[in-house]
Enzyme design. Sequence first.
Site, PDB file in Angstrom:
ATOM      1  N   ASP A 181       0.844  -1.194   0.000  1.00 28.26           N
ATOM      2  CA  ASP A 181       0.000   0.000   0.000  1.00 28.26           C
ATOM      3  C   ASP A 181       0.880   1.245   0.000  1.00 28.26           C
ATOM      4  O   ASP A 181       1.562   1.542   0.988  1.00 28.26           O
ATOM      5  CB  ASP A 181      -0.924   0.004   1.216  1.00 28.26           C
ATOM      6  CG  ASP A 181      -1.906   1.155   1.161  1.00 28.26           C
ATOM      7  OD1 ASP A 181      -2.882   1.053   0.405  1.00 28.26           O
ATOM      8  OD2 ASP A 181      -1.673   2.162   1.851  1.00 28.26           O
ATOM      9  N   TYR A 186       3.226   9.715   0.583  1.00 28.89           N
ATOM     10  CA  TYR A 186       4.137   9.094   1.534  1.00 28.89           C
ATOM     11  C   TYR A 186       5.589   9.457   1.227  1.00 28.89           C
ATOM     12  O   TYR A 186       6.461   9.303   2.084  1.00 28.89           O
ATOM     13  CB  TYR A 186       3.987   7.574   1.536  1.00 28.89           C
ATOM     14  CG  TYR A 186       2.607   7.089   1.903  1.00 28.89           C
ATOM     15  CD1 TYR A 186       1.656   7.946   2.459  1.00 28.89           C
ATOM     16  CD2 TYR A 186       2.226   5.764   1.674  1.00 28.89           C
ATOM     17  CE1 TYR A 186       0.386   7.498   2.787  1.00 28.89           C
ATOM     18  CE2 TYR A 186       0.959   5.311   1.997  1.00 28.89           C
ATOM     19  CZ  TYR A 186       0.042   6.181   2.542  1.00 28.89           C
ATOM     20  OH  TYR A 186      -1.223   5.734   2.856  1.00 28.89           O
ATOM     21  N   LYS A 215      -2.068   6.157  -4.609  1.00 32.25           N
ATOM     22  CA  LYS A 215      -3.179   7.072  -4.359  1.00 32.25           C
ATOM     23  C   LYS A 215      -2.933   8.421  -5.033  1.00 32.25           C
ATOM     24  O   LYS A 215      -1.807   8.931  -5.041  1.00 32.25           O
ATOM     25  CB  LYS A 215      -3.372   7.267  -2.846  1.00 32.25           C
ATOM     26  CG  LYS A 215      -3.566   5.956  -2.091  1.00 32.25           C
ATOM     27  CD  LYS A 215      -3.682   6.184  -0.594  1.00 32.25           C
ATOM     28  CE  LYS A 215      -3.729   4.853   0.137  1.00 32.25           C
ATOM     29  NZ  LYS A 215      -2.403   4.205   0.193  1.00 32.25           N
ATOM     30  N   HIS A 248      -7.122   9.826  -2.734  1.00 28.20           N
ATOM     31  CA  HIS A 248      -6.637   9.756  -1.357  1.00 28.20           C
ATOM     32  C   HIS A 248      -7.602  10.393  -0.350  1.00 28.20           C
ATOM     33  O   HIS A 248      -7.854   9.831   0.717  1.00 28.20           O
ATOM     34  CB  HIS A 248      -5.264  10.428  -1.267  1.00 28.20           C
ATOM     35  CG  HIS A 248      -4.428   9.926  -0.134  1.00 28.20           C
ATOM     36  ND1 HIS A 248      -3.055   9.818  -0.206  1.00 28.20           N
ATOM     37  CD2 HIS A 248      -4.758   9.492   1.100  1.00 28.20           C
ATOM     38  CE1 HIS A 248      -2.587   9.346   0.937  1.00 28.20           C
ATOM     39  NE2 HIS A 248      -3.602   9.155   1.748  1.00 28.20           N
ATOM     40  N   ASN A 307     -11.042   7.388   2.526  1.00 32.85           N
ATOM     41  CA  ASN A 307     -11.568   8.381   3.454  1.00 32.85           C
ATOM     42  C   ASN A 307     -12.920   8.945   3.017  1.00 32.85           C
ATOM     43  O   ASN A 307     -13.239  10.100   3.297  1.00 32.85           O
ATOM     44  CB  ASN A 307     -10.560   9.527   3.638  1.00 32.85           C
ATOM     45  CG  ASN A 307      -9.236   9.038   4.188  1.00 32.85           C
ATOM     46  OD1 ASN A 307      -9.171   8.511   5.296  1.00 32.85           O
ATOM     47  ND2 ASN A 307      -8.180   9.178   3.403  1.00 32.85           N
ATOM     48  N   SER A 355      -4.616   1.816   9.633  1.00 32.91           N
ATOM     49  CA  SER A 355      -4.445   1.933  11.096  1.00 32.91           C
ATOM     50  C   SER A 355      -5.227   0.835  11.818  1.00 32.91           C
ATOM     51  O   SER A 355      -5.939   1.100  12.793  1.00 32.91           O
ATOM     52  CB  SER A 355      -4.884   3.312  11.595  1.00 32.91           C
ATOM     53  OG  SER A 355      -4.133   4.337  10.988  1.00 32.91           O
ATOM     54  N   GLY A 358      -4.889   0.697  15.533  1.00 30.78           N
ATOM     55  CA  GLY A 358      -5.342   1.832  16.324  1.00 30.78           C
ATOM     56  C   GLY A 358      -4.345   2.962  16.405  1.00 30.78           C
ATOM     57  O   GLY A 358      -3.817   3.432  15.390  1.00 30.78           O
ATOM     58  N   SER A 361       0.442   4.614  15.311  1.00 31.87           N
ATOM     59  CA  SER A 361       1.139   5.503  14.367  1.00 31.87           C
ATOM     60  C   SER A 361       0.969   6.981  14.701  1.00 31.87           C
ATOM     61  O   SER A 361       1.632   7.831  14.095  1.00 31.87           O
ATOM     62  CB  SER A 361       0.633   5.248  12.952  1.00 31.87           C
ATOM     63  OG  SER A 361       0.962   3.945  12.527  1.00 31.87           O
ATOM     64  N   LYS A 409       1.721  -1.680   9.434  1.00 33.70           N
ATOM     65  CA  LYS A 409       3.059  -1.319   8.967  1.00 33.70           C
ATOM     66  C   LYS A 409       4.050  -1.499  10.114  1.00 33.70           C
ATOM     67  O   LYS A 409       3.707  -1.395  11.297  1.00 33.70           O
ATOM     68  CB  LYS A 409       3.093   0.122   8.462  1.00 33.70           C
ATOM     69  CG  LYS A 409       2.998   1.177   9.537  1.00 33.70           C
ATOM     70  CD  LYS A 409       3.170   2.564   8.961  1.00 33.70           C
ATOM     71  CE  LYS A 409       3.264   3.609  10.073  1.00 33.70           C
ATOM     72  NZ  LYS A 409       4.471   3.437  10.895  1.00 33.70           N
ATOM     73  N   ARG A 415       8.071  -8.159  13.558  1.00 38.32           N
ATOM     74  CA  ARG A 415       6.696  -7.672  13.552  1.00 38.32           C
ATOM     75  C   ARG A 415       6.003  -7.991  12.228  1.00 38.32           C
ATOM     76  O   ARG A 415       4.804  -8.224  12.190  1.00 38.32           O
ATOM     77  CB  ARG A 415       6.670  -6.169  13.818  1.00 38.32           C
ATOM     78  CG  ARG A 415       7.144  -5.781  15.207  1.00 38.32           C
ATOM     79  CD  ARG A 415       6.295  -6.385  16.291  1.00 38.32           C
ATOM     80  NE  ARG A 415       6.699  -5.909  17.608  1.00 38.32           N
ATOM     81  CZ  ARG A 415       6.313  -6.470  18.748  1.00 38.32           C
ATOM     82  NH1 ARG A 415       5.524  -7.529  18.726  1.00 38.32           N
ATOM     83  NH2 ARG A 415       6.718  -5.965  19.906  1.00 38.32           N
ATOM     84  N   ASN A 419       2.499  -9.893  12.159  1.00 37.37           N
ATOM     85  CA  ASN A 419       1.307  -9.280  11.581  1.00 37.37           C
ATOM     86  C   ASN A 419       0.676 -10.098  10.471  1.00 37.37           C
ATOM     87  O   ASN A 419      -0.531  -9.982  10.224  1.00 37.37           O
ATOM     88  CB  ASN A 419       1.655  -7.888  11.037  1.00 37.37           C
ATOM     89  CG  ASN A 419       1.953  -6.893  12.140  1.00 37.37           C
ATOM     90  OD1 ASN A 419       1.669  -7.133  13.311  1.00 37.37           O
ATOM     91  ND2 ASN A 419       2.555  -5.774  11.773  1.00 37.37           N
TER      92      ASN A 419
END
Length: 822
Positions: A181, A186, A215, A248, A307, A355, A358, A361, A409, A415, A419
């Site tokens: 992604d 970014y 995006k 985006h 969004n 996210s 949660g 980040s 991420k 990790r 994940n």
Amino acid sequence: MDEFAPLPNQLQFFWDADEEPASQGKPLRKAGKRQKTGSNTPVSPVDVADQDASIQRAPARQKTKAATKDQTGKPAATVVLSDAAVKTSAVKTATTKAMKKKASAKKSPRTNSRNTSSSSESQPVTSTSAPARSFHDQVESISLKWGARLPMVGFGFWKVDKEKTADVCRTAIEVGYRHLDCACDYGNEAEVGQGIASAVKDGLCDREDLWVTSKLWNTYHAPEHVHMACERSLNDLGLEYLDLYLIHFPIAQRFVPFETRYPPGWFFNPDVAKPCVEEARIPIHETWQAMEELAKSGLVRNIGVCNFGTSQLRDLLASAKIRPAALQVESHPYLTQDKLLRYCRQERIAYTAFSPLGAQSYFSLGMADPAESLLENPVVREIAGESGKTPAQVLLRWGVQRGTAVIPKTSTRERMIENIDIFNFRLNDDQMNRISALDQGRRFNDPGHFGEAAFNTFLPIYEWSSGDTLPVPLPMTRQSHGICSIESGPALKKDNSMNVSELKLDSLRSDDGTSTFPLILQCKSPEATLEQTTAWISENREQLCRQASEHGAILFRDFPVQTDVDFDAFLSAFGLPNFKYQDSLSNAVRTNRTEKVFTANEAPPEVNIYLHHEMAQTPIYPSKLFFFCEKAADEGGETPLCRSDVLFERMKKRLPEFSADCEAKGLLYSHIMPASNDAGSGMGRSWQSTWKAATPEEAESRMQSLGYTWEWLDDGCLKVTTPRLQAVRKLDDGRTTFFNQLIAAFHGWKDSRNDPSKSITFGDGSPLDPATMRTVIEMAEEITFNTPWKTGDVALVDNYVAMHGRRTFKGTRRVLASLVAS
């Protein structure tokens, strides 16, 4: 199943057959000689048969000049592509060549022994060494239109250090991530491209194995800028096409040319005394039309949005010729967005959660407090302990089990492994509900909040967000019920054509101290029609469902219901999601009358069906059941009902150790499925019918996805064992129920292939004590109500609250059933 039912191996989203496709795994239009960045010259269409050539013959981009336009559409200064993009173009040729070659030895798909699959229980990831193999073959996917498959766990590159991005990207691919992604904003797409090129060159994957998302940034919403923005991302990534390109934000900003600043960020001019965001008045449908042109050209295979809320999606769908394939939004247990997810399911839009862990980040940005960490939430940590998993794995599993893709991420390999390694266990309904109950509407990434502080600009895009005043809830009255307090809504609404009142029988129970069990509602209007009845139900359905939960069951008597079609109309008036019996993992043989209505268990009349919660021996079970007595038996045939919340309260007092073991350990169920349907057995549904599989391989794939283990027997039968399932269920209102199949099993259920009392153990494999179970059976019988059927009766049973069964009978007895999804 409904949109929140447990997840199959691959979610399917189907589109209208006449809809113009955005892609079909390969571009539908030939790229031909690629246009320079900023060009809007249309490309020529090609036949579908030439799709492969359209990718392979596209030349590698060289260092080019990009003609840009200002906000008015006039040509702006010519700009040379960035050094990063040029560096990427150097490795791109190797990438394109590698795309043409398949690895000499393809990775083998994950297989299981015909005798057993891997256990559903595993320990948290603690190893810091490299994985023995890639995890990519474990990752389930969402199937989009035209065969595209979106991996349900992706790797997000937001806030990944630019200097480390190439190595991080390559490591993620090595670990098994195939969903990457990215975004212009970014600022690290060129480095992602270097990581992809390195992985492809070294044979870790082919380009076709990857799902790469990018995006469109806010400054490129004008139709004349959409194509050039996409081309810039493709140049930076070193790719010929994107699998998904998203708008985006639903925010259009004034155009910033590449040579001025790239990525442009939020400020129009960051050098002034008080920089701010300068918006542009560009309708979203104009931007979307340009996105559609990208899809038609083959530069992108799928298009979507980020969004957006339901209102924005609805407005976009009204004008779109190519529907959005996906929506990406913030989503985690503090922000479940249930209505938005449900709307996406309704409109066949894949849902990706950013996210998903949660607040993590947002600590460094000052947008969240460490006290808001979901990884430290007591409920999440408790469930992690129950599952033998880490809090992060529990949170990500909750996301994919809701049917959403997730894009966590991290920059560390350990990790990354943690994940992605979430497909060898399942959360049970109780755990899913406990996590979902954490919802606070807490949105961390909200331009309406951070915009003013960070960019001196108010940028609201959501109708409601955390920090706003919550809507005032409808007034409710609270009634005390001995076990706990239950919210009770207003009384049933009056209807002149429907005189409905509560019927009191001497045999009714009130074991919780107040509620009658079951509640019996009698229609005293002999001239009432089915149409009037369904209208009355529709008007009172919320209160009727509350009453079913409060009382455990409702018996509707003397309503104008005479046939299976009438019954279908009666239950449909509740507007509840249907649970198709053929989608269940139950082993009883049933026959469908309508799409929703089927025969109840067809075990022989002399066989008792003892108390149980419907399908509690499987990971997939209904929330409610409807029964309809088409013909009452000549003798017997009652349906026993038992309040299992009342039962468990009594068990905790009389059998505290056993009750604690049930809560802590859960249960494993084993049974044998025949090679063909056996109507003479209560558990006679074949493995082909149960697993909806024509071959053993198809059955194994389904079993593996749900965490089962299995063994094929010499006679063609299949012995299966479930993952660890709950024995006790906690309800939203605070009650706890004895939710399982133990009473039916230990009561002496008869089956030619199974001894249920020996095929159920605690979740740790330890046996259950028969003497203890006999005590539980006696306690249940003390509070059981035998429902005496009258032809035309309808019953609504809350499967989470009440157990049910069937007594033996003589003569002809026809009781039909329907199930309601979670």
